[in-house]
Design an enzyme around this catalytic site. Structure first.
Site, PDB file in Angstrom:
ATOM      1  CD  GLU A 187     -38.055 -18.764   0.340  1.00 54.26           C
ATOM      2  OE1 GLU A 187     -38.394 -17.699  -0.198  1.00 54.26           O
ATOM      3  OE2 GLU A 187     -36.863 -19.137   0.425  1.00 54.26           O
TER       4      GLU A 187
ATOM      5  CG  HIS B 204     -32.095  -9.268  -0.552  1.00 50.84           C
ATOM      6  ND1 HIS B 204     -31.531 -10.515  -0.694  1.00 50.84           N
ATOM      7  CD2 HIS B 204     -33.433  -9.446  -0.580  1.00 50.84           C
ATOM      8  CE1 HIS B 204     -32.490 -11.416  -0.805  1.00 50.84           C
ATOM      9  NE2 HIS B 204     -33.656 -10.795  -0.734  1.00 50.84           N
TER      10      HIS B 204
END
EC number: 2.5.1.78
Length: 167
Positions: free
Chosen positions: A62, A97
């Site tokens: 983010e 990931h």
């Protein structure tokens, strides 16, 4: 002629600098250690604590979005922030990931620097395990929060020199 920041020189140019620090809090204890070192470094070089804003995001992924939002903000037709420091940790797990998050985070942070011409330092640890992470957050490898903040300070200096042509 060489242009390099003198760590022991006159740092008056930093007195009015406004800095944003973005911390991913997925690994809160690591983020806190990186942040502490970043704040100490900014204070050491004369950046007023009132000119430092700290923003917390859920994780490293983010960080680029908020960095872009902060970099795009203007005040009196000037960038609101002179520099941005991105801090956090991404630790390799058992799936791909890790690769996706590391790549997108690094690309996103660098894109902010290029698009807005604001020094945006990458102080996000990308490690294989917690031992390596701790080692880079104040342990045996130093503190990357300090190193990223120094990179941002040095780039602030160089960008100012180029902007004003005061070599």
């Amino acid at each position: 002629m060489k242009f390099k920041f003198n760590k022991n020189g006159n740092n008056n140019f930093l007195a009015k600098a406004k800095v944003a620090i973005i911390v991913g809090y997925f690994y809160q204890d690591i983020g806190d250690k990186l942040l502490s070192a970043a704040q100490e470094t900014l204070a050491k070089y004369g950046i007023n604590a009132n000119n430092i804003n700290v923003f917390y995001v859920p994780g490293a992924f983010e960080i680029p979005l908020l960095a872009k939002k902060l970099a795009s903000q203007k005040l009196s037709n000037k960038n609101l922030y002179d520099g941005i420091v991105a801090l956090g940790a991404i630790i390799n797990g058992e799936t791909p990931h890790f690769e996706f998050v590391c790549n997108e985070c690094a690309r996103g942070v660098s894109d902010v620097s290029y698009q807005y011409e604001i020094p945006t330092a990458f102080g996000i640890l990308t490690t294989n395990n917690m031992e390596q992470t701790i080692g880079r957050a104040g342990g045996y490898k130093g503190n990357k929060g300090e190193k990223a903040t120094m990179a941002m300070i040095e780039m602030l200096y160089l960008m100012q020199q180029v902007d004003t042509q005061t070599f």
